[in-house]
Design a protein around this motif. Structure first.
Motif, PDB file in Angstrom:
ATOM      1  N   VAL A  17       0.857  -1.188   0.000  1.00 32.77           N
ATOM      2  CA  VAL A  17       0.000   0.000   0.000  1.00 32.77           C
ATOM      3  C   VAL A  17       0.890   1.234   0.000  1.00 32.77           C
ATOM      4  O   VAL A  17       1.885   1.297   0.729  1.00 32.77           O
ATOM      5  N   VAL A  18       0.516   2.214  -0.817  1.00 35.39           N
ATOM      6  CA  VAL A  18       1.240   3.479  -0.849  1.00 35.39           C
ATOM      7  C   VAL A  18       0.248   4.603  -1.103  1.00 35.39           C
ATOM      8  O   VAL A  18      -0.740   4.419  -1.815  1.00 35.39           O
ATOM      9  N   SER A  19       0.482   5.758  -0.486  1.00 34.17           N
ATOM     10  CA  SER A  19      -0.308   6.941  -0.837  1.00 34.17           C
ATOM     11  C   SER A  19       0.439   7.674  -1.948  1.00 34.17           C
ATOM     12  O   SER A  19       1.664   7.613  -2.048  1.00 34.17           O
ATOM     13  N   HIS A  20      -0.309   8.349  -2.798  1.00 34.89           N
ATOM     14  CA  HIS A  20       0.283   9.037  -3.947  1.00 34.89           C
ATOM     15  C   HIS A  20      -0.445  10.356  -4.144  1.00 34.89           C
ATOM     16  O   HIS A  20      -1.647  10.366  -4.429  1.00 34.89           O
ATOM     17  N   ILE A  21       0.278  11.470  -3.976  1.00 30.76           N
ATOM     18  CA  ILE A  21      -0.361  12.784  -4.041  1.00 30.76           C
ATOM     19  C   ILE A  21      -0.047  13.574  -5.311  1.00 30.76           C
ATOM     20  O   ILE A  21      -0.594  14.654  -5.503  1.00 30.76           O
ATOM     21  N   LEU A  22       0.788  13.040  -6.171  1.00 30.57           N
ATOM     22  CA  LEU A  22       1.200  13.796  -7.357  1.00 30.57           C
ATOM     23  C   LEU A  22       0.280  13.627  -8.558  1.00 30.57           C
ATOM     24  O   LEU A  22       0.353  14.416  -9.502  1.00 30.57           O
ATOM     25  N   ASP A  23      -0.560  12.596  -8.552  1.00 29.20           N
ATOM     26  CA  ASP A  23      -1.458  12.334  -9.679  1.00 29.20           C
ATOM     27  C   ASP A  23      -2.790  11.821  -9.136  1.00 29.20           C
ATOM     28  O   ASP A  23      -2.831  11.198  -8.077  1.00 29.20           O
ATOM     29  N   PRO A  24      -3.878  12.018  -9.892  1.00 27.84           N
ATOM     30  CA  PRO A  24      -5.181  11.531  -9.426  1.00 27.84           C
ATOM     31  C   PRO A  24      -5.395  10.034  -9.643  1.00 27.84           C
ATOM     32  O   PRO A  24      -6.363   9.468  -9.156  1.00 27.84           O
ATOM     33  N   VAL A  25      -4.505   9.407 -10.394  1.00 24.73           N
ATOM     34  CA  VAL A  25      -4.594   7.976 -10.700  1.00 24.73           C
ATOM     35  C   VAL A  25      -3.201   7.368 -10.596  1.00 24.73           C
ATOM     36  O   VAL A  25      -2.195   8.076 -10.625  1.00 24.73           O
ATOM     37  N   PRO A  26      -3.096   6.048 -10.512  1.00 30.01           N
ATOM     38  CA  PRO A  26      -1.774   5.412 -10.502  1.00 30.01           C
ATOM     39  C   PRO A  26      -1.006   5.697 -11.795  1.00 30.01           C
ATOM     40  O   PRO A  26      -1.597   5.974 -12.845  1.00 30.01           O
ATOM     41  N   THR A  27       0.310   5.608 -11.708  1.00 35.55           N
ATOM     42  CA  THR A  27       1.172   5.873 -12.854  1.00 35.55           C
ATOM     43  C   THR A  27       1.873   4.587 -13.308  1.00 35.55           C
ATOM     44  O   THR A  27       1.724   3.538 -12.676  1.00 35.55           O
ATOM     45  N   GLU A  28       2.671   4.719 -14.330  1.00 38.30           N
ATOM     46  CA  GLU A  28       3.432   3.584 -14.822  1.00 38.30           C
ATOM     47  C   GLU A  28       4.404   3.048 -13.775  1.00 38.30           C
ATOM     48  O   GLU A  28       4.727   1.860 -13.773  1.00 38.30           O
ATOM     49  N   ILE A  29       4.842   3.880 -12.855  1.00 38.11           N
ATOM     50  CA  ILE A  29       5.744   3.408 -11.801  1.00 38.11           C
ATOM     51  C   ILE A  29       5.007   2.460 -10.868  1.00 38.11           C
ATOM     52  O   ILE A  29       5.579   1.481 -10.377  1.00 38.11           O
ATOM     53  N   HIS A  30       3.734   2.691 -10.609  1.00 42.61           N
ATOM     54  CA  HIS A  30       2.965   1.767  -9.775  1.00 42.61           C
ATOM     55  C   HIS A  30       2.841   0.411 -10.457  1.00 42.61           C
ATOM     56  O   HIS A  30       2.936  -0.636  -9.805  1.00 42.61           O
ATOM     57  N   VAL A  31       2.648   0.421 -11.764  1.00 42.08           N
ATOM     58  CA  VAL A  31       2.611  -0.836 -12.524  1.00 42.08           C
ATOM     59  C   VAL A  31       3.973  -1.528 -12.427  1.00 42.08           C
ATOM     60  O   VAL A  31       4.054  -2.727 -12.163  1.00 42.08           O
ATOM     61  N   PHE A  32       5.040  -0.766 -12.587  1.00 44.32           N
ATOM     62  CA  PHE A  32       6.392  -1.320 -12.497  1.00 44.32           C
ATOM     63  C   PHE A  32       6.634  -1.960 -11.131  1.00 44.32           C
ATOM     64  O   PHE A  32       7.152  -3.072 -11.040  1.00 44.32           O
ATOM     65  N   VAL A  33       6.256  -1.266 -10.058  1.00 43.34           N
ATOM     66  CA  VAL A  33       6.468  -1.808  -8.703  1.00 43.34           C
ATOM     67  C   VAL A  33       5.670  -3.099  -8.510  1.00 43.34           C
ATOM     68  O   VAL A  33       6.183  -4.076  -7.967  1.00 43.34           O
ATOM     69  N   SER A  34       4.432  -3.133  -8.968  1.00 45.24           N
ATOM     70  CA  SER A  34       3.631  -4.346  -8.852  1.00 45.24           C
ATOM     71  C   SER A  34       4.264  -5.494  -9.634  1.00 45.24           C
ATOM     72  O   SER A  34       4.365  -6.618  -9.134  1.00 45.24           O
ATOM     73  N   LEU A  35       4.705  -5.210 -10.850  1.00 44.08           N
ATOM     74  CA  LEU A  35       5.348  -6.255 -11.658  1.00 44.08           C
ATOM     75  C   LEU A  35       6.658  -6.723 -11.021  1.00 44.08           C
ATOM     76  O   LEU A  35       6.944  -7.920 -10.975  1.00 44.08           O
ATOM     77  N   ALA A  36       7.462  -5.780 -10.531  1.00 46.54           N
ATOM     78  CA  ALA A  36       8.771  -6.127  -9.967  1.00 46.54           C
ATOM     79  C   ALA A  36       8.658  -6.916  -8.670  1.00 46.54           C
ATOM     80  O   ALA A  36       9.478  -7.797  -8.405  1.00 46.54           O
ATOM     81  N   THR A  37       7.636  -6.630  -7.871  1.00 43.33           N
ATOM     82  CA  THR A  37       7.484  -7.323  -6.588  1.00 43.33           C
ATOM     83  C   THR A  37       6.629  -8.573  -6.710  1.00 43.33           C
ATOM     84  O   THR A  37       6.662  -9.438  -5.832  1.00 43.33           O
ATOM     85  N   GLY A  38       5.822  -8.652  -7.777  1.00 45.67           N
ATOM     86  CA  GLY A  38       4.895  -9.774  -7.921  1.00 45.67           C
ATOM     87  C   GLY A  38       3.723  -9.687  -6.968  1.00 45.67           C
ATOM     88  O   GLY A  38       3.045 -10.683  -6.715  1.00 45.67           O
ATOM     89  N   LEU A  39       3.464  -8.479  -6.463  1.00 44.02           N
ATOM     90  CA  LEU A  39       2.389  -8.276  -5.485  1.00 44.02           C
ATOM     91  C   LEU A  39       1.407  -7.226  -5.972  1.00 44.02           C
ATOM     92  O   LEU A  39       1.784  -6.293  -6.690  1.00 44.02           O
ATOM     93  N   PRO A  40       0.143  -7.330  -5.547  1.00 45.81           N
ATOM     94  CA  PRO A  40      -0.785  -6.236  -5.791  1.00 45.81           C
ATOM     95  C   PRO A  40      -0.313  -4.998  -5.028  1.00 45.81           C
ATOM     96  O   PRO A  40       0.224  -5.109  -3.921  1.00 45.81           O
TER      97      PRO A  40
END
Length: 133
Positions: A85-108
């Motif tokens: 879980v992470v809070s994100h204040i720079l954008d109103p929706v998740p970014t490509e970095i959130h996709v990258f982190v999910s893919l890299a960790t193998g976790l939602p």
């Protein structure tokens, strides 16, 4: 990337990815990613997107966080988390970095972008989470 004032959130050099222009004459898109060096928490902060013109000049850059953030790790009994879980204040929706982190960790990865906006990123899938109440 010290000349740009960018520093990774780890005691090692950035990992980098450069993508070719999407259109003829368009900018190259580069990502500077904080490396995973400690084997415990995964860096979700210290990642940047850079746009570089055909002439080699940086024409745009953005951070994906305002601070260094490490997600995950292990529980006291060595257990791996079921999700992050992470809070994100720079954008109103998740970014490509959130996709990258999910893919890299193998976790939602649950991304909270506001008081009424929570998203679940699972690999390349992003869905808004309906909160109770």
């Amino acid at each position: 990337m010290m000349q740009l004032g960018l520093r990774p959130c780890a005691p090692a050099a950035f990992n980098s990815v450069i993508l070719p222009p999407e259109t003829s004459g368009g900018p190259y898109i580069g990502y500077l990613l904080s490396p995973h060096t400690d084997g415990v928490g995964y860096p979700a902060g210290g990642h940047y997107r850079i746009e570089v013109s055909q002439a080699g000049k940086v024409v745009a850059q953005r951070p994906f966080t305002k601070s260094c953030i490490a997600l995950g790790g292990r529980g006291p009994d060595g257990a791996k988390p079921a999700a992050l879980v992470v809070s994100h204040i720079l954008d109103p929706v998740p970014t490509e970095i959130h996709v990258f982190v999910s893919l890299a960790t193998g976790l939602p990865l649950y991304v909270v972008t506001g008081p009424d906006a929570t998203w679940k990123v699972t690999g390349t899938a992003i869905e808004r989470v309906k909160m109770p109440g």
